[in-house]
Write a protein that holds these residues in place. Structure first.
Motif, PDB file in Angstrom:
ATOM      1  N   THR A 172       0.659  -1.180  -0.387  1.00  0.00           N
ATOM      2  CA  THR A 172       0.285   0.166   0.045  1.00  0.00           C
ATOM      3  C   THR A 172       1.111   1.097   0.032  1.00  0.00           C
ATOM      4  OG1 THR A 172      -1.423  -1.412   1.268  1.00  0.00           O
ATOM      5  CG2 THR A 172      -1.950   1.588   1.510  1.00  0.00           C
ATOM      6  N   CYS A 173       2.390   1.510   0.538  1.00  0.00           N
ATOM      7  CA  CYS A 173       3.433   2.334   0.754  1.00  0.00           C
ATOM      8  C   CYS A 173       4.567   1.909   0.013  1.00  0.00           C
ATOM      9  CB  CYS A 173       3.216   2.712   1.669  1.00  0.00           C
ATOM     10  SG  CYS A 173       1.856   3.411   3.003  1.00  0.00           S
ATOM     11  N   GLN A 175       6.619   0.701  -2.727  1.00  0.00           N
ATOM     12  CA  GLN A 175       6.297   0.449  -4.160  1.00  0.00           C
ATOM     13  C   GLN A 175       7.011  -0.997  -4.876  1.00  0.00           C
ATOM     14  OE1 GLN A 175       6.058   3.815  -6.848  1.00  0.00           O
ATOM     15  NE2 GLN A 175       6.672   4.556  -5.117  1.00  0.00           N
ATOM     16  N   SER A 181       8.628   7.290  -3.876  1.00  0.00           N
ATOM     17  CA  SER A 181       8.508   8.085  -3.657  1.00  0.00           C
ATOM     18  C   SER A 181       8.407   9.516  -2.360  1.00  0.00           C
ATOM     19  CB  SER A 181       7.563   8.240  -4.736  1.00  0.00           C
ATOM     20  OG  SER A 181       7.468   7.582  -5.734  1.00  0.00           O
ATOM     21  N   ILE A 183       8.521   6.853   0.454  1.00  0.00           N
ATOM     22  CA  ILE A 183       8.873   5.642   1.324  1.00  0.00           C
ATOM     23  C   ILE A 183       9.947   4.843   0.220  1.00  0.00           C
ATOM     24  CG2 ILE A 183       7.749   4.202   1.976  1.00  0.00           C
ATOM     25  CD1 ILE A 183       5.066   5.973   2.380  1.00  0.00           C
TER      26      ILE A 183
ATOM     27  N   TYR B  47      -5.427  -7.732  -7.325  1.00  0.00           N
ATOM     28  CA  TYR B  47      -4.893  -8.768  -6.978  1.00  0.00           C
ATOM     29  C   TYR B  47      -5.645 -10.438  -7.131  1.00  0.00           C
ATOM     30  CZ  TYR B  47      -1.435  -5.907  -3.942  1.00  0.00           C
ATOM     31  OH  TYR B  47      -0.637  -5.546  -3.379  1.00  0.00           O
ATOM     32  N   LYS B  50      -4.582 -10.879 -10.347  1.00  0.00           N
ATOM     33  CA  LYS B  50      -2.197 -10.622 -10.606  1.00  0.00           C
ATOM     34  C   LYS B  50      -2.040 -11.905  -9.719  1.00  0.00           C
ATOM     35  CE  LYS B  50      -0.131  -8.670  -7.438  1.00  0.00           C
ATOM     36  NZ  LYS B  50       0.767  -9.209  -6.410  1.00  0.00           N
ATOM     37  N   ASP B  51      -2.327 -12.155  -9.180  1.00  0.00           N
ATOM     38  CA  ASP B  51      -2.300 -13.736  -8.616  1.00  0.00           C
ATOM     39  C   ASP B  51      -2.707 -15.155  -8.256  1.00  0.00           C
ATOM     40  OD1 ASP B  51      -0.601 -12.523  -6.821  1.00  0.00           O
ATOM     41  OD2 ASP B  51      -2.594 -11.934  -4.860  1.00  0.00           O
ATOM     42  N   PHE B 329      -7.344   3.676   2.147  1.00  0.00           N
ATOM     43  CA  PHE B 329      -6.208   2.703   2.810  1.00  0.00           C
ATOM     44  C   PHE B 329      -6.577   1.953   3.298  1.00  0.00           C
ATOM     45  CE2 PHE B 329      -1.791   2.804   4.681  1.00  0.00           C
ATOM     46  CZ  PHE B 329      -1.993   1.489   5.515  1.00  0.00           C
ATOM     47  N   ASN B 332      -8.080  -0.255   0.342  1.00  0.00           N
ATOM     48  CA  ASN B 332      -7.330  -1.491  -0.110  1.00  0.00           C
ATOM     49  C   ASN B 332      -6.940  -2.351   0.629  1.00  0.00           C
ATOM     50  OD1 ASN B 332      -4.069  -1.100   0.057  1.00  0.00           O
ATOM     51  ND2 ASN B 332      -4.748  -1.070  -2.062  1.00  0.00           N
ATOM     52  N   LYS B 336      -7.573  -6.388  -0.411  1.00  0.00           N
ATOM     53  CA  LYS B 336      -6.265  -7.532  -0.294  1.00  0.00           C
ATOM     54  C   LYS B 336      -6.783  -9.600   0.373  1.00  0.00           C
ATOM     55  CE  LYS B 336      -2.569  -4.465  -0.624  1.00  0.00           C
ATOM     56  NZ  LYS B 336      -1.690  -3.226  -0.030  1.00  0.00           N
ATOM     57  N   GLY B 409       4.934   9.716  -0.560  1.00  0.00           N
ATOM     58  CA  GLY B 409       5.214   8.287  -0.795  1.00  0.00           C
ATOM     59  C   GLY B 409       3.783   7.150  -1.287  1.00  0.00           C
ATOM     60  N   TRP B 410       2.652   7.347   0.125  1.00  0.00           N
ATOM     61  CA  TRP B 410       1.816   6.656   0.697  1.00  0.00           C
ATOM     62  C   TRP B 410       1.106   6.651  -0.689  1.00  0.00           C
ATOM     63  CZ3 TRP B 410      -3.185   8.639   0.450  1.00  0.00           C
ATOM     64  CH2 TRP B 410      -3.640   7.535   0.764  1.00  0.00           C
ATOM     65  N   SER B 412       2.208   7.725  -4.178  1.00  0.00           N
ATOM     66  CA  SER B 412       2.247   6.669  -5.244  1.00  0.00           C
ATOM     67  C   SER B 412       2.271   5.504  -5.217  1.00  0.00           C
ATOM     68  CB  SER B 412       3.937   7.349  -4.899  1.00  0.00           C
ATOM     69  OG  SER B 412       3.688   8.558  -5.125  1.00  0.00           O
ATOM     70  N   GLY B 413       2.394   5.344  -4.075  1.00  0.00           N
ATOM     71  CA  GLY B 413       2.089   3.621  -3.272  1.00  0.00           C
ATOM     72  C   GLY B 413       1.173   2.639  -3.425  1.00  0.00           C
ATOM     73  N   ILE B 414       0.244   3.501  -3.192  1.00  0.00           N
ATOM     74  CA  ILE B 414      -1.612   2.993  -3.425  1.00  0.00           C
ATOM     75  C   ILE B 414      -1.930   3.061  -4.136  1.00  0.00           C
ATOM     76  CG2 ILE B 414      -2.802   4.828  -2.758  1.00  0.00           C
ATOM     77  CD1 ILE B 414      -4.360   3.125  -1.236  1.00  0.00           C
ATOM     78  N   ASP B 417      -0.440   0.065  -6.315  1.00  0.00           N
ATOM     79  CA  ASP B 417      -1.196  -0.817  -6.126  1.00  0.00           C
ATOM     80  C   ASP B 417      -2.707  -1.479  -6.373  1.00  0.00           C
ATOM     81  OD1 ASP B 417      -0.691  -3.308  -4.147  1.00  0.00           O
ATOM     82  OD2 ASP B 417      -1.578  -2.463  -2.492  1.00  0.00           O
TER      83      ASP B 417
END
Lengths: 235, 420
Positions: A172-173, A175, A181, A183, B47, B50-51, B329, B332, B336, B409-410, B412-414, B417
């Motif tokens: 989730t955070c 990558q 970016s 994290i 997910y 993908k999985d 969050f 998400n 999963k 950062g979160w 971009s991450g989520i 994801d």
């Protein structure tokens, strides 16, 4: 002594403009202190090995991303394919703002903003490179991550498939591509480093409260499973 | 302990394996239909596809071609983000994971035939249906307001054109004008959202319209990260923000969109912008599917399956699951757990114990970020909180800046994801 040699050699070699000379003069002893920011991921000196990041022995004159046995991010491979080599000037630019030179690498580091600190750091790294002025008797300065983990915990073999499921909480955070970016990247870490870091969060030695919370409820086997997965995650 | 966990895992996996042939026996690949391409739906679809590596057909039904995240949309109001930064498309899900992306509205669910009806005609069959429709608004929740008046008094609580409209109204405010917000009652999407929005609006006004005022009518006596926001408002926007909680009639409001007036506890005032965030309920398709009880859809914590139908799962804001806040969050995280369970049921893959977590970051001013988070587990009764943390008042500027960087950062991450 070392510092003096280095300064003299660099000044002689480059001569060039005063701005350049200024950018590369540095105090290796002071640089060793700056290197503390790097040593969580990079080793240097005798016996240095690749850890989260590649070891930095002999970096002067090396093409970027060219340790064959280290698994670089795609972003770093691209950087290498442009023909970039590491010298005082390119290291200086990279270290000032790593993400500005290459976005999406796994180097989770905002950079060294102070020009003197960078010069000192580069002077320090210079002492572990051969050419043109080798200092062969370099001290083994690479820091092993401090920990008092039970060797049995480090020896656990992680269940990779379970790790893949557990990893979805991380991605989730963090990558999965390793892009950073804001994290840090957690892919391709040596399993031991990963396990040590997670236990440090679990024991609240490392400070981030989100990570303390996440690690706090992971068991030893779950941490091992995550380490196994992220160490071998597919591109 | 470890033995127990393994034994438990083994038992779950074994029961999943037994169930699988029933689905396969009906012929062809098992089919999963996901309704709603936000934090819950896009993640679940991605997910599972993908999985399962092609073993499951996944269809994602989402009306919009570009999804704008609600998270960070307040930062757009504050001038920290562009609208384009918030927009994401579904090409990656189709191209990288073979998901059949259908841009249409789901308008009905036939639970006996196991099909989802589309507004554009036709229907899509499913073995497992995942509903992640987000929120709709409760009719009549704010006296004088309806969806028909949302252009005069925007909610901007589904990101996109409403967000752009609210920004335009903010920019058009006269010097010294009044921005009003009608805050929603619990439970609602993104608990700190209204108060981050107040912060971002204040940030904009401080720089562009410094004599303007913000008034917040709130039906609640307290709100998420209250001490942190109030500290930040005092530090950055002293004298600009007037928060009227339930004690002072903040819950007794009426609006008149034609006159641009707001009445708080009987006191009528003229306002220049009126951001009405009404009470919320599950996105309408959950109600149409018959899986809601009251405003929300109750689910079993272990796999997010509906209490009304074991072949329907409900994720995110629409679900009534227990202790998790309604956030992207959370959705998400729930997706999963759901994806793992659905895959196990359909293909016999290993099913692992449910684990949930949430962190919500909010920006108060430039580089002044705060966060609140918790971990959760599945119990018989609900998703139950295990442990949590919150940013502290009086933290150093460095800590706050690092928290803001972490939120970047979160983000971009989520979105990776969900959409990569």
């Amino acid at each position: 002594m070392r510092q003096f040699l280095f300064t003299a050699v660099i000044t002689a070699c480059l001569g060039a403009t005063s701005a350049q000379a200024e950018a590369v003069q540095g105090d290796a002893a002071a640089g060793e202190k700056v290197f503390a920011k790097c040593s969580g991921c990079h080793q240097v000196g005798s016996g240095a090995k690749h850890r989260v990041g590649p070891h930095l022995n002999g970096i002067f004159g090396m093409a970027a991303g060219s340790h064959e046995e280290f698994r670089y991010s795609k972003a770093f491979q691209r950087l290498g394919s442009t023909g970039l080599e590491w010298h005082a000037d390119t290291l200086d630019a990279f270290l000032e703002n790593p993400r500005a030179m290459s976005r999406g690498t796994r180097m989770s580091f905002p950079g060294v903003k102070d020009a003197d600190d960078r010069a000192n750091l580069i002077a320090y790294l210079r002492t572990f490179s051969d050419n043109p002025a080798d200092i062969p008797e370099a001290d083994p300065t690479a820091q092993v991550l401090d920990h008092n983990l039970d060797p049995a915990i480090l020896a656990l073999v992680g269940d990779r498939e379970y790790g893949e499921y557990l990893s979805s909480e991380c991605t989730t955070c963090h990558q999965a591509s390793g892009g950073d970016s804001g994290i840090p990247s957690i892919v391709y870490w040596p399993e031991e480093d990963f396990v040590i870091a997670m236990h440090a969060y679990k024991e609240k030695v490392r400070p981030n409260p989100v990570m303390q919370l996440v690690a706090g409820r992971l068991g030893d086997e779950e941490i091992a499973a995550l380490a196994a997965y992220f160490a071998t995650i597919e591109d | 302990m470890d033995m127990k966990r393994r034994a438990f895992l083994g038992a779950v996996a074994a029961s999943a394996t037994l169930a699988a042939p029933m689905v396969r026996a009906m012929g062809g690949k098992p089919r999963v239909v996901v309704v709603g391409g936000g934090s819950g739906g896009a993640t679940a679809a991605r997910y599972i596809a993908k999985d399962s590596k092609g073993e499951i057909d996944v269809t994602l039904i989402e009306p919009t071609r570009t999804y704008y995240t609600c998270y960070f949309s307040n930062l757009y109001l504050g001038g920290f983000k562009e609208m384009d930064d918030l927009g994401h498309t579904y090409g990656g899900l189709a191209a990288n994971h073979g998901i059949n992306v259908v841009h249409d509205w789901a308008v009905g669910v036939d639970r006996d035939a196991k099909t989802v009806a589309l507004a554009g005609g036709g229907s899509v069959p499913y073995d497992k249906l995942i509903l992640s429709p987000g929120i709709d608004f409760v009719d009549g929740a704010v006296a004088g307001w309806s969806t028909a008046s949302q252009n005069k008094m925007p909610h901007a609580y589904k990101a996109g054109s409403q967000t752009e409209l609210l920004k335009a109204q903010l920019e058009a405010m006269p010097q010294g004008g009044t921005y009003a917000m009608v805050a929603p009652p619990n439970p609602y999407r993104c608990p700190p959202g209204p108060y981050e929005r107040v912060s971002m609006v204040a940030h904009y006004l401080k720089n562009n319209n410094p004599t303007a005022k913000i008034i917040v009518a709130d039906p609640k006596p307290k709100f998420s990260k209250m001490a942190l926001f109030q500290e930040g408002w005092n530090n950055h926007y002293a004298g600009m923000i007037d928060w009227i909680g339930d004690d002072f009639g903040g819950g007794n409001v009426e609006v008149n969109p034609d006159e641009m007036t707001l009445s708080i506890d009987g006191e009528v005032m003229n306002v220049d912008v009126c951001n009405v965030i009404p009470a919320m309920k599950a996105g309408r398709i959950a109600e149409l599917a018959g899986v809601t009880d009251g405003n929300w859809a109750p689910v079993n914590a272990v796999d997010m399956s509906s209490k009304a139908d074991p072949d329907i799962h409900v994720l995110g804001d629409a679900s009534q699951q227990g202790d998790m806040p309604k956030s992207g969050f959370s959705a998400n995280s729930q997706a999963k757990v759901c994806a793992n369970a659905v895959r196990g049921a359909l293909t016999g893959s290993r099913v692992f114990p449910a684990k949930f977590s949430n962190t919500c970051w909010s920006l108060i001013s430039t580089n002044d970020g705060v966060k609140v988070g918790a971990t959760y587990e599945a119990t018989e009764e609900k998703i139950a909180k295990v442990d949590g943390f919150i940013s502290q008042t009086g933290e150093s500027a460095d800590v706050r800046e690092a928290t803001y960087q972490e939120s970047e950062g979160w983000y971009s991450g989520i979105v990776a994801d969900m959409f990569a």
